[in-house]
Design a protein around this motif. Sequence first.
Motif, PDB file in Angstrom:
ATOM      1  N   ASP A  17       0.833  -1.210   0.000  1.00  0.00           N
ATOM      2  CA  ASP A  17       0.000   0.000   0.000  1.00  0.00           C
ATOM      3  C   ASP A  17       0.863   1.254   0.000  1.00  0.00           C
ATOM      4  OD1 ASP A  17      -2.248  -1.555   0.047  1.00  0.00           O
ATOM      5  OD2 ASP A  17      -2.662  -1.267   2.178  1.00  0.00           O
ATOM      6  N   PHE A  18       1.951   1.224   0.769  1.00  0.00           N
ATOM      7  CA  PHE A  18       2.839   2.380   0.860  1.00  0.00           C
ATOM      8  C   PHE A  18       3.553   2.607  -0.477  1.00  0.00           C
ATOM      9  CE2 PHE A  18       6.179   4.643   3.651  1.00  0.00           C
ATOM     10  CZ  PHE A  18       5.380   5.762   3.770  1.00  0.00           C
ATOM     11  N   LYS A  19       3.920   1.531  -1.167  1.00  0.00           N
ATOM     12  CA  LYS A  19       4.542   1.645  -2.488  1.00  0.00           C
ATOM     13  C   LYS A  19       3.548   2.224  -3.494  1.00  0.00           C
ATOM     14  CE  LYS A  19       7.886  -2.054  -1.984  1.00  0.00           C
ATOM     15  NZ  LYS A  19       8.309  -3.394  -2.416  1.00  0.00           N
ATOM     16  N   GLN A  20       2.292   1.802  -3.397  1.00  0.00           N
ATOM     17  CA  GLN A  20       1.260   2.340  -4.290  1.00  0.00           C
ATOM     18  C   GLN A  20       1.071   3.829  -4.035  1.00  0.00           C
ATOM     19  OE1 GLN A  20      -2.573   0.545  -3.760  1.00  0.00           O
ATOM     20  NE2 GLN A  20      -3.576   2.002  -5.124  1.00  0.00           N
ATOM     21  N   LEU A  21       1.090   4.218  -2.770  1.00  0.00           N
ATOM     22  CA  LEU A  21       0.962   5.632  -2.415  1.00  0.00           C
ATOM     23  C   LEU A  21       2.145   6.430  -2.962  1.00  0.00           C
ATOM     24  CD1 LEU A  21      -0.896   7.512  -0.780  1.00  0.00           C
ATOM     25  CD2 LEU A  21       0.544   7.073   1.182  1.00  0.00           C
ATOM     26  N   ALA A  22       3.352   5.866  -2.879  1.00  0.00           N
ATOM     27  CA  ALA A  22       4.542   6.526  -3.428  1.00  0.00           C
ATOM     28  C   ALA A  22       4.403   6.722  -4.929  1.00  0.00           C
ATOM     29  CB  ALA A  22       5.789   5.698  -3.121  1.00  0.00           C
ATOM     30  N   LYS A  23       3.899   5.717  -5.612  1.00  0.00           N
ATOM     31  CA  LYS A  23       3.720   5.805  -7.065  1.00  0.00           C
ATOM     32  C   LYS A  23       2.719   6.893  -7.418  1.00  0.00           C
ATOM     33  CE  LYS A  23       2.679   2.844 -10.990  1.00  0.00           C
ATOM     34  NZ  LYS A  23       2.317   1.494 -11.425  1.00  0.00           N
ATOM     35  N   GLU A  24       1.617   6.980  -6.651  1.00  0.00           N
ATOM     36  CA  GLU A  24       0.608   8.010  -6.923  1.00  0.00           C
ATOM     37  C   GLU A  24       1.169   9.414  -6.689  1.00  0.00           C
ATOM     38  OE1 GLU A  24      -2.926   7.257  -4.670  1.00  0.00           O
ATOM     39  OE2 GLU A  24      -3.160   5.252  -5.506  1.00  0.00           O
ATOM     40  N   ILE A  25       1.961   9.581  -5.641  1.00  0.00           N
ATOM     41  CA  ILE A  25       2.541  10.891  -5.339  1.00  0.00           C
ATOM     42  C   ILE A  25       3.520  11.299  -6.435  1.00  0.00           C
ATOM     43  CG2 ILE A  25       4.079  12.133  -3.756  1.00  0.00           C
ATOM     44  CD1 ILE A  25       2.747  10.556  -1.469  1.00  0.00           C
ATOM     45  N   LYS A  26       4.392  10.377  -6.850  1.00  0.00           N
ATOM     46  CA  LYS A  26       5.357  10.692  -7.906  1.00  0.00           C
ATOM     47  C   LYS A  26       4.655  11.030  -9.210  1.00  0.00           C
ATOM     48  CE  LYS A  26       7.781   6.932  -7.513  1.00  0.00           C
ATOM     49  NZ  LYS A  26       8.828   5.923  -7.758  1.00  0.00           N
ATOM     50  N   LYS A  27       3.573  10.327  -9.511  1.00  0.00           N
ATOM     51  CA  LYS A  27       2.838  10.590 -10.743  1.00  0.00           C
ATOM     52  C   LYS A  27       2.130  11.941 -10.665  1.00  0.00           C
ATOM     53  CE  LYS A  27      -0.354   8.337 -13.883  1.00  0.00           C
ATOM     54  NZ  LYS A  27      -1.200   7.158 -14.091  1.00  0.00           N
ATOM     55  N   MET A  28       1.560  12.264  -9.505  1.00  0.00           N
ATOM     56  CA  MET A  28       0.854  13.525  -9.353  1.00  0.00           C
ATOM     57  C   MET A  28       1.800  14.709  -9.512  1.00  0.00           C
ATOM     58  SD  MET A  28      -0.877  15.172  -5.944  1.00  0.00           S
ATOM     59  CE  MET A  28       0.714  15.334  -5.188  1.00  0.00           C
ATOM     60  N   LEU A  29       2.999  14.608  -8.947  1.00  0.00           N
ATOM     61  CA  LEU A  29       3.954  15.708  -8.980  1.00  0.00           C
ATOM     62  C   LEU A  29       4.860  15.675 -10.205  1.00  0.00           C
ATOM     63  CD1 LEU A  29       5.027  15.629  -5.234  1.00  0.00           C
ATOM     64  CD2 LEU A  29       3.506  17.269  -6.319  1.00  0.00           C
ATOM     65  N   SER A  30       4.875  14.590 -10.932  1.00  0.00           N
ATOM     66  CA  SER A  30       5.761  14.396 -12.093  1.00  0.00           C
ATOM     67  C   SER A  30       7.227  14.574 -11.719  1.00  0.00           C
ATOM     68  CB  SER A  30       5.390  15.359 -13.228  1.00  0.00           C
ATOM     69  OG  SER A  30       4.083  15.145 -13.653  1.00  0.00           O
ATOM     70  N   VAL A  31       7.613  13.932 -10.623  1.00  0.00           N
ATOM     71  CA  VAL A  31       8.994  13.991 -10.159  1.00  0.00           C
ATOM     72  C   VAL A  31       9.478  12.576  -9.864  1.00  0.00           C
ATOM     73  CG1 VAL A  31       8.769  16.290  -9.147  1.00  0.00           C
ATOM     74  CG2 VAL A  31       8.318  14.304  -7.744  1.00  0.00           C
ATOM     75  N   GLY A  32      10.768  12.454  -9.645  1.00  0.00           N
ATOM     76  CA  GLY A  32      11.347  11.180  -9.291  1.00  0.00           C
ATOM     77  C   GLY A  32      11.307  10.962  -7.790  1.00  0.00           C
ATOM     78  N   GLY A  33      11.551   9.752  -7.414  1.00  0.00           N
ATOM     79  CA  GLY A  33      11.578   9.414  -6.000  1.00  0.00           C
ATOM     80  C   GLY A  33      11.774   7.932  -5.836  1.00  0.00           C
ATOM     81  N   SER A  34      11.755   7.492  -4.582  1.00  0.00           N
ATOM     82  CA  SER A  34      11.947   6.069  -4.319  1.00  0.00           C
ATOM     83  C   SER A  34      11.243   5.692  -3.029  1.00  0.00           C
ATOM     84  CB  SER A  34      13.431   5.726  -4.235  1.00  0.00           C
ATOM     85  OG  SER A  34      14.010   6.369  -3.119  1.00  0.00           O
ATOM     86  N   PHE A  35      11.159   4.384  -2.816  1.00  0.00           N
ATOM     87  CA  PHE A  35      10.605   3.840  -1.588  1.00  0.00           C
ATOM     88  C   PHE A  35      11.643   2.892  -1.011  1.00  0.00           C
ATOM     89  CE2 PHE A  35       8.606   0.286   0.572  1.00  0.00           C
ATOM     90  CZ  PHE A  35       7.877   0.943   1.541  1.00  0.00           C
ATOM     91  N   LYS A  36      12.192   3.235   0.146  1.00  0.00           N
ATOM     92  CA  LYS A  36      13.117   2.323   0.814  1.00  0.00           C
ATOM     93  C   LYS A  36      13.151   2.628   2.295  1.00  0.00           C
ATOM     94  CE  LYS A  36      17.000   4.873  -1.078  1.00  0.00           C
ATOM     95  NZ  LYS A  36      18.259   4.777  -1.793  1.00  0.00           N
ATOM     96  N   ASN A  37      13.479   1.616   3.075  1.00  0.00           N
ATOM     97  CA  ASN A  37      13.549   1.708   4.535  1.00  0.00           C
ATOM     98  C   ASN A  37      12.262   2.283   5.125  1.00  0.00           C
ATOM     99  OD1 ASN A  37      16.180   0.774   4.318  1.00  0.00           O
ATOM    100  ND2 ASN A  37      17.040   2.830   4.324  1.00  0.00           N
TER     101      ASN A  37
END
Length: 108
Positions: free
Chosen positions: A59-79
């Motif tokens: 769920d947290f990875k899905q949320l990260a994907k939605e945030i990156k898509k909304m802002l059109s920026v890069g990012g990652s999910f770790k730790n």
Amino acid sequence: MDLKDQLKNLFPDHEEKDLPKIETEDKLWLQEEPMICKYEKRKGKPITIIEGYTGADSDFKQLAKEIKKMLSVGGSFKNEQIIIQGNYRDKIMQFLQDKGFKTKRVGG
């Protein structure tokens, strides 16, 4: 001639079946304690870090994907953190609040 017609010519004996539609629910587990949204600089570049989610990692990875898509920026999910490139605390906090999460702003 579209793709279905071409396939019909290649496989004349094939009968097309209607497959049942699978509906995916876009429900995330909401928690009682607020998610922490903080700003840091790493190697001179600004980043926004979101942490404190106690639900499933998927769920947290899905949320990260939605945030990156909304802002059109890069990012990652770790730790167990979402790391977004740039200072987007206000937009991210508004997005999370619209989803139903409680947020807490930390730092600067």
